[in-house]
Design a protein around this motif. Structure first.
Motif, PDB file in Angstrom:
ATOM      1  N   THR A 189       0.854  -1.188   0.000  1.00  0.00           N
ATOM      2  CA  THR A 189       0.000   0.000   0.000  1.00  0.00           C
ATOM      3  C   THR A 189       0.882   1.228   0.000  1.00  0.00           C
ATOM      4  OG1 THR A 189      -1.891   1.065   1.080  1.00  0.00           O
ATOM      5  CG2 THR A 189      -0.168   0.226   2.511  1.00  0.00           C
ATOM      6  N   CYS A 403     -10.806  -9.591  -5.085  1.00  0.00           N
ATOM      7  CA  CYS A 403     -10.157  -8.278  -5.121  1.00  0.00           C
ATOM      8  C   CYS A 403      -9.948  -7.807  -6.555  1.00  0.00           C
ATOM      9  CB  CYS A 403      -8.817  -8.338  -4.392  1.00  0.00           C
ATOM     10  SG  CYS A 403      -7.999  -6.724  -4.238  1.00  0.00           S
ATOM     11  N   ASN A 405      -8.720  -4.018  -8.701  1.00  0.00           N
ATOM     12  CA  ASN A 405      -8.237  -2.650  -8.524  1.00  0.00           C
ATOM     13  C   ASN A 405      -8.756  -1.754  -9.638  1.00  0.00           C
ATOM     14  OD1 ASN A 405      -6.546  -2.494 -10.809  1.00  0.00           O
ATOM     15  ND2 ASN A 405      -4.696  -2.986  -9.691  1.00  0.00           N
ATOM     16  N   ALA A 481      -3.679   3.418  -8.238  1.00  0.00           N
ATOM     17  CA  ALA A 481      -4.589   2.269  -8.217  1.00  0.00           C
ATOM     18  C   ALA A 481      -5.310   2.234  -6.879  1.00  0.00           C
ATOM     19  CB  ALA A 481      -3.827   0.962  -8.432  1.00  0.00           C
ATOM     20  N   TRP A 483      -7.541  -0.285  -4.606  1.00  0.00           N
ATOM     21  CA  TRP A 483      -7.825  -1.720  -4.477  1.00  0.00           C
ATOM     22  C   TRP A 483      -9.035  -1.935  -3.573  1.00  0.00           C
ATOM     23  CZ3 TRP A 483      -4.690  -5.441  -6.853  1.00  0.00           C
ATOM     24  CH2 TRP A 483      -3.508  -4.949  -7.426  1.00  0.00           C
ATOM     25  N   GLU A 520      -7.024  -9.072  -9.076  1.00  0.00           N
ATOM     26  CA  GLU A 520      -5.768  -9.426  -8.412  1.00  0.00           C
ATOM     27  C   GLU A 520      -5.563 -10.925  -8.590  1.00  0.00           C
ATOM     28  OE1 GLU A 520      -3.219  -8.511  -4.414  1.00  0.00           O
ATOM     29  OE2 GLU A 520      -5.392  -8.359  -4.265  1.00  0.00           O
TER      30      GLU A 520
END
Length: 583
Positions: A189, A403, A405, A481, A483, A520
């Protein structure tokens, strides 16, 4: 084929309750390989691989992924001691018609290692975690590190830290192996805070974007054999290998690294979701975009049906703030690994079919976090990057995760999180009105940078063609990005239906000049009510197209697939699942 349709693919309620709740309620239990049987044992269930190379450890072992949704019993497995052993195995497999699947920690949700349809009779797991674990730091300006794929992120980061180096962003599960992180485009992150000057040797995109060179086992047509070949970051073929989704076998990498950083991590549990995810027009100082601007590194964990999330804000801080507690090791949230009885009782009810207690369950989880932060004095911590950013152990409650993004401009971060949160909470409410509670785990939101090839400090470096953080040349303003990670207990009814509907909303909302979406690789995606990875249109069209859009001719999805096929024409490093995805 539905990869989650077989009984082996789905955990039973008793298994989830016994493994994820019962064991953790009693204490931390390390996750270990299941059912290992030496090849010489009479207990083996399959005929031994024919003409197997001498000197390489061989045994049978059950494979199970992180969420226990992918389980394949009794696969033949081996533990090569050297990279040359992998070459030997590749040539053996090619001659015998077998397939090799690289194995690290197995800490993934998706079936990129093996899927339930894997034929046990001709698939061999190649475990890198026993011997291919070397890591060596090369100090200097610039500095680098050479590592093998089986080294855990814990060991990798600790080695860097001891030498005075670190990474800006990396996955939080330290038991994962470097090879798996690189293969799936693993990231952490963070973006540069306003007025922050990025340090040389660091990056805010995927870990793989820092690769300087790598060595892989590839086919050599002149020798009619598999060989080791080293690829430099300027080699066009490296673009497919950097994020190869398990379709190649990398035996060594050299990554750029930079000076380690001290970080301050402040945890907040009194910032309302309404403030954090407010529409841009009404967003104030407690909006997510505001925290991103001031600190750059933000992790937001919101439990459904609660009013405030667990917000963690990481700020580069060379000197210890007087209110912070200094720490010198990772995993500073011990309450994450202990499930109080009231929570395990509620989880038992949910798994037993009483989903209506979900709001009470998620509220109890958030109460436990806020109480744990106070009881352990961990609401304001200060330490080196690896100690601040590694916080998920193998003993944490197993949840499944979908997940995606959104690649967009930094100016759109607040708009993106506001729109997603409105859609997500609105859909939760609609399901609740029907007596359905598909999501009982947290929604996790992170903001990262993209893969900037300059970060590896190699002139003329080329980017990873299959990285979820690949920039769009036709949209240079897209520099960020966002997420969205949706989690729940694997056996939860309607979870895949809910996730599939949210995936469709994401792909439909973030289009045109607004943004681009990517799944992801290591998580669940392509959900339908039948399960994850079952939406054939998403697999055949949407995902490939997301890697074609905006890229130069001959430099997108199709180029990556062509390169992987050229480097492994015998498809030794593939599987039925990967054959269906990377086609």
């Amino acid at each position: 084929m539905d990869p989650t349709s077989s009984p082996a693919a789905r955990p039973t309620r008793r298994a989830v309750l016994g493994g994820a709740v019962g064991a953790l309620a009693l204490g931390a239990v390390q996750w270990t390989p299941l059912g290992r049987i030496p090849a010489a044992s009479a207990a083996t269930t399959l005929a031994q691989p024919p003409a197997f190379p001498a000197g390489i450890s061989l045994y049978q072992q059950t494979f199970q992924n992180w969420s226990e949704e992918v389980t394949v019993n009794g696969l033949w497995s081996c533990a090569p001691a050297t990279a040359q052993d992998v070459v030997t195995l590749a040539n053996w497999a090619h001659a015998q018609g077998w397939r090799l699947r690289p194995l690290g920690g197995g800490y993934s949700w998706s079936p990129v290692v093996v899927d339930p349809g894997t034929p046990a009779a001709n698939t061999l797991l190649v475990d890198c975690s026993q011997h291919l674990t070397a890591v060596t730091v090369h100090p200097g300006s610039p500095a680098s590190v050479t590592a093998q794929p089986g080294v855990t992120m814990d060991t990798f980061l600790a080695t860097l830290k001891a030498a005075g180096y670190g990474l800006t962003a990396f996955p939080v599960l330290g038991a994962a192996t470097l090879g798996g992180v690189l293969a799936t485009g693993g990231r952490g992150t963070g973006v540069p805070a306003v007025h922050e000057t990025p340090l040389p040797g660091h990056g805010y995109g995927s870990v793989g974007n820092l690769v300087v060179s790598l060595t892989a086992v590839v086919w050599d047509s002149s020798a009619s054999a598999y060989v080791l070949r080293t690829f430099q970051r300027t080699d066009p073929q490296i673009q497919a290998l950097l994020t190869n989704v398990g379709r190649a076998f990398v035996t060594e990498v050299v990554l750029r690294v930079g000076a380690d950083q001290r970080l301050r991590c402040q945890s907040w549990f009194n910032v309302s979701a309404a403030s954090l995810f407010a529409p841009p027009a009404s967003a104030g100082s407690q909006s997510l975009a505001s925290y991103v601007s001031s600190s750059g590194r933000v992790v937001c964990i919101w439990f459904p049906f609660t009013s405030s999330p667990w917000l963690r804000v990481f700020t580069p801080s060379p000197s210890k703030p007087w209110t912070s507690r200094a720490v010198s090791s990772p995993y500073n949230y011990p309450f994450n690994d202990i499930i109080p009885k009231n929570i395990s009782d509620l989880l038992s009810q949910i798994i037993g079919g009483n989903a209506s207690v979900t709001p009470t369950f998620t509220g109890a989880q958030m109460d436990a976090i806020s109480a744990g932060l106070i009881a352990t004095g961990s609401w304001d911590l200060w330490g080196w990057s690896a100690d601040m950013l590694s916080y998920v152990r193998p003993t944490t409650l197993r949840i499944t995760s979908t997940c995606w993004n959104v690649i967009t401009s930094r100016a759109n971060v607040q708009r993106a999180v506001s729109e997603f949160f409105a859609a997500y909470s609105g859909k939760l409410a609609a399901y609740q009105a029907q007596g359905r509670f598909p999501m009982n785990g947290p929604l996790e939101i992170r903001v990262t940078g993209l893969d900037n090839t300059a970060d590896c400090q190699v002139p003329g470096a080329l980017g990873a063609q299959l990285s979820p953080l690949r920039p769009r040349p036709d949209h240079p303003e897209w520099d960020t990005a966002v997420w969205f990670d949706m989690t729940t207990i694997p056996v939860t009814p309607y979870a895949h239906q809910f996730s599939g509907e949210m995936e469709a909303w994401i792909r439909g909302n973030f289009t045109g000049s607004y943004g681009q979406v990517h799944a992801e690789w290591s998580k669940e995606w392509a959900n339908t009510p039948a399960g994850a990875w079952t939406d054939s249109a998403v697999i055949a069209d949407d995902i490939p197209d997301s890697y074609r859009a905006g890229q130069a001719a001959g430099d997108g999805w199709d180029a990556a697939v062509a390169t992987l096929n050229a480097l492994d024409p015998g498809r030794v490093f593939s599987s039925a699942f990967l054959d269906s995805v990377l086609r």
